[in-house]
Design an enzyme around this catalytic site. Structure first.
Site, PDB file in Angstrom:
ATOM      1  N   SER A 159       0.849  -1.194   0.000  1.00  0.00           N
ATOM      2  CA  SER A 159       0.000   0.000   0.000  1.00  0.00           C
ATOM      3  C   SER A 159       0.877   1.234   0.000  1.00  0.00           C
ATOM      4  CB  SER A 159      -0.867   0.019   1.261  1.00  0.00           C
ATOM      5  OG  SER A 159      -1.489   1.277   1.419  1.00  0.00           O
ATOM      6  N   TYR A 185       0.110  -0.129  10.527  1.00  0.00           N
ATOM      7  CA  TYR A 185      -0.253  -0.505   9.152  1.00  0.00           C
ATOM      8  C   TYR A 185       0.922  -0.224   8.216  1.00  0.00           C
ATOM      9  CZ  TYR A 185      -2.922  -0.757   4.760  1.00  0.00           C
ATOM     10  OH  TYR A 185      -3.384  -1.091   3.505  1.00  0.00           O
TER      11      TYR A 185
HETATM   12  N1  LIG Z   1      -8.795  -0.823  -0.527  1.00  0.00           N
HETATM   13  C1  LIG Z   1      -7.789   0.027  -0.590  1.00  0.00           C
HETATM   14  O1  LIG Z   1      -7.997   1.246  -0.775  1.00  0.00           O
HETATM   15  C2  LIG Z   1      -6.380  -0.440  -0.446  1.00  0.00           C
HETATM   16  C3  LIG Z   1      -5.342   0.500  -0.560  1.00  0.00           C
HETATM   17  C4  LIG Z   1      -4.039   0.058  -0.402  1.00  0.00           C
HETATM   18  C5  LIG Z   1      -3.768  -1.269  -0.153  1.00  0.00           C
HETATM   19  N2  LIG Z   1      -4.784  -2.164  -0.028  1.00  0.00           N
HETATM   20  C6  LIG Z   1      -4.446  -3.573   0.275  1.00  0.00           C
HETATM   21  O2  LIG Z   1      -5.209  -4.425  -0.541  1.00  0.00           O
HETATM   22  C7  LIG Z   1      -5.390  -5.676   0.108  1.00  0.00           C
HETATM   23  C8  LIG Z   1      -6.833  -6.133  -0.042  1.00  0.00           C
HETATM   24  O3  LIG Z   1      -7.639  -5.196   0.633  1.00  0.00           O
HETATM   25  P1  LIG Z   1      -9.155  -4.889   0.266  1.00  0.00           P
HETATM   26  O4  LIG Z   1      -9.239  -3.425   0.061  1.00  0.00           O
HETATM   27  O5  LIG Z   1      -9.668  -5.803  -0.764  1.00  0.00           O
HETATM   28  O6  LIG Z   1      -9.825  -5.168   1.695  1.00  0.00           O
HETATM   29  P2  LIG Z   1     -10.938  -6.191   2.203  1.00  0.00           P
HETATM   30  O7  LIG Z   1     -12.117  -6.138   1.337  1.00  0.00           O
HETATM   31  O8  LIG Z   1     -11.093  -5.905   3.659  1.00  0.00           O
HETATM   32  O9  LIG Z   1     -10.209  -7.578   2.015  1.00  0.00           O
HETATM   33  C9  LIG Z   1      -9.202  -7.990   2.879  1.00  0.00           C
HETATM   34  C10 LIG Z   1      -9.273  -9.466   3.026  1.00  0.00           C
HETATM   35  O10 LIG Z   1      -8.278  -9.881   3.965  1.00  0.00           O
HETATM   36  C11 LIG Z   1      -8.855 -10.867   4.763  1.00  0.00           C
HETATM   37  N3  LIG Z   1      -8.206 -11.037   6.060  1.00  0.00           N
HETATM   38  C12 LIG Z   1      -8.065 -10.139   7.042  1.00  0.00           C
HETATM   39  N4  LIG Z   1      -7.480 -10.714   8.095  1.00  0.00           N
HETATM   40  C13 LIG Z   1      -7.249 -12.013   7.760  1.00  0.00           C
HETATM   41  C14 LIG Z   1      -6.697 -13.115   8.435  1.00  0.00           C
HETATM   42  N5  LIG Z   1      -6.261 -13.046   9.700  1.00  0.00           N
HETATM   43  N6  LIG Z   1      -6.603 -14.296   7.782  1.00  0.00           N
HETATM   44  C15 LIG Z   1      -7.062 -14.420   6.520  1.00  0.00           C
HETATM   45  N7  LIG Z   1      -7.611 -13.415   5.843  1.00  0.00           N
HETATM   46  C16 LIG Z   1      -7.711 -12.218   6.464  1.00  0.00           C
HETATM   47  C17 LIG Z   1     -10.287 -10.407   4.952  1.00  0.00           C
HETATM   48  O11 LIG Z   1     -11.057 -11.493   5.406  1.00  0.00           O
HETATM   49  P3  LIG Z   1     -12.419 -11.252   6.236  1.00  0.00           P
HETATM   50  O12 LIG Z   1     -13.400 -10.783   5.225  1.00  0.00           O
HETATM   51  O13 LIG Z   1     -12.693 -12.606   6.809  1.00  0.00           O
HETATM   52  O14 LIG Z   1     -12.108 -10.215   7.269  1.00  0.00           O
HETATM   53  C18 LIG Z   1     -10.610  -9.967   3.557  1.00  0.00           C
HETATM   54  O15 LIG Z   1     -11.009 -11.059   2.777  1.00  0.00           O
HETATM   55  C19 LIG Z   1      -4.920  -5.497   1.552  1.00  0.00           C
HETATM   56  O16 LIG Z   1      -3.663  -6.089   1.713  1.00  0.00           O
HETATM   57  C20 LIG Z   1      -4.803  -3.983   1.685  1.00  0.00           C
HETATM   58  O17 LIG Z   1      -3.812  -3.588   2.622  1.00  0.00           O
HETATM   59  C21 LIG Z   1      -6.081  -1.788  -0.186  1.00  0.00           C
END
Ligand SMILES: NC(=O)c1ccc[n+]([C@@H]2O[C@H](COP(=O)([O-])OP(=O)(O)OC[C@H]3O[C@@H](n4cnc5c(N)ncnc54)[C@H](OP(=O)(O)O)[C@@H]3O)[C@@H](O)[C@H]2O)c1
Length: 312
Positions: A159, A185
């Site tokens: 990120s 984070y």
């Molecule tokens: N969205 C953004 O703006 C953004 C920006 C920069 C970076 N990112 C990165 O993109 C990636 C995906 O994020 P997203 O935006 O798609 O968020 P999201 O919709 O919250 O997806 C994150 C996923 O990680 C899973 N997770 C969390 N803790 C876990 C654990 N202990 N074991 C297994 N799975 C776990 C969650 O599972 P549950 O549903 O069971 O909680 C969820 O499926 C992340 O690494 C995030 O840091 C996102």
């Protein structure tokens, strides 16, 4: 001096666009966190290109629903769901022990952001434990499977938040310093990049590449720990200024590019954003990669610390 890797794709490109024309028939992929947010669209694009995809998730019900949806929209009969809790190394070990055969693509996508202070039973800070240590245990546990694929790719979803903090080796677990959800984070997301740097180096002879990325800003469940007041505070501090939100399909594009596109086959230990290798961050801006996140010495040190921490 290495030349930056660029592609014809950009901030608006979608996962489907970057993988158009790529045939992944016979390849096997794992997407962690594949039941939510950009993980869904990453998995859908890989499945659509013919890969057998395993959604590694902690909520099996959500995983099954997403797997059915992906099967329906892509026609794939090769979407599976397997349990994985990245905060629990026993769960990580069980997952890797169950995996049989080669693995071509590992997308370390799951993550938690800016959570209040939580610790695993070992006392590890939860964001570092989940975002970094869980994926570290997963990748090292799957190393043999990756090596046997010949040309495997690891994608480490980091990120722009990595700009909040380097890995603070003197107090990774926030035992001495006050806990700050954004510093934690940032530290974990820097660790995601350093992991790619070191894995690319250590595993080059196995034909494995590893790269990291910022997916963009996307409305997903990731923001669950961030209140409206906190968002206001960040906006006032200039952090959200200039953010143009992407759709999940656009947010998955850089992951999918690094996972499957021949355009970036030579990329090793690099950091991408908007489908291109990022420039060094200019202080005061929210783009680019911090020098500390590509630091070879820090990458090697983090690897050793991570091995000692999880006991491999
Ligand atoms: N969205 C953004 O703006 C953004 C920006 C920069 C970076 N990112 C990165 O993109 C990636 C995906 O994020 P997203 O935006 O798609 O968020 P999201 O919709 O919250 O997806 C994150 C996923 O990680 C899973 N997770 C969390 N803790 C876990 C654990 N202990 N074991 C297994 N799975 C776990 C969650 O599972 P549950 O549903 O069971 O909680 C969820 O499926 C992340 O690494 C995030 O840091 C996102």
């Amino acid at each position: 001096m290495d030349t930056r890797i660029t592609t014809p794709f950009g901030a608006h490109s979608t996962a489907a666009e970057v993988i158009d024309g790529v045939d992944l028939t016979g390849r096997r992929a794992i997407v962690t966190g594949g039941a939510s947010g950009i993980g869904i669209e990453t998995a859908r694009a890989l499945a659509g290109a013919g890969a057998a995809v395993t959604l590694a998730v902690r909520d099996l019900g959500a995983g099954e629903r997403v797997a059915s949806d992906i099967a329906e929209t892509t026609g794939s009969k090769q979407v599976e769901v397997a349990p994985l809790d990245l905060a629990d190394q026993a769960s990580v070990r069980a997952f890797t022990a169950d995996w049989e055969g080669p693995l071509d693509i590992l997308v370390n996508n799951a993550g938690v952001m800016a959570s209040p202070l939580m610790r695993t039973p070992e006392g590890w800070e939860m964001q570092f434990a989940t975002n970094h240590l869980g994926h570290f245990g997963l990748a090292t546990g799957l190393h043999r499977a990756l090596a046997s694929a010949g040309g495997a790719r690891i994608v480490s979803v980091s990120s722009t938040g990595h700009l909040f903090s380097p890995v603070v080796f003197d107090d990774i677990q926030f035992r001495e310093r006050d806990y700050d959800p954004w510093l934690a984070y940032g530290q974990s997301k820097t660790a995601n990049i350093l992991f790619a740097v070191e894995a690319a180096k250590r595993w080059a002879d196995d034909g494995i590449t590893a790269n990291a990325l910022h997916p963009g800003a996307i409305h997903t469940n990731l923001q669950r720990h961030v209140s409206e007041e906190e968002l206001q505070r960040l906006r006032a501090a200039g952090w959200a200024a200039g953010f143009v939100y992407k759709t999940p399909e656009q947010g998955a594009a850089t992951s999918v590019l690094l996972a499957a596109s021949p355009l970036v086959a030579e990329a090793k230990g690099r950091y991408f954003e908007d489908c291109n290798e990022a420039a060094p961050n200019e202080p005061g801006t929210r783009r680019g990669v911090a020098p500390y996140a590509l630091d070879q010495e820090a990458a090697g040190r983090l690897w050793l610390v991570s091995e000692q921490t999880i006991g491999v």
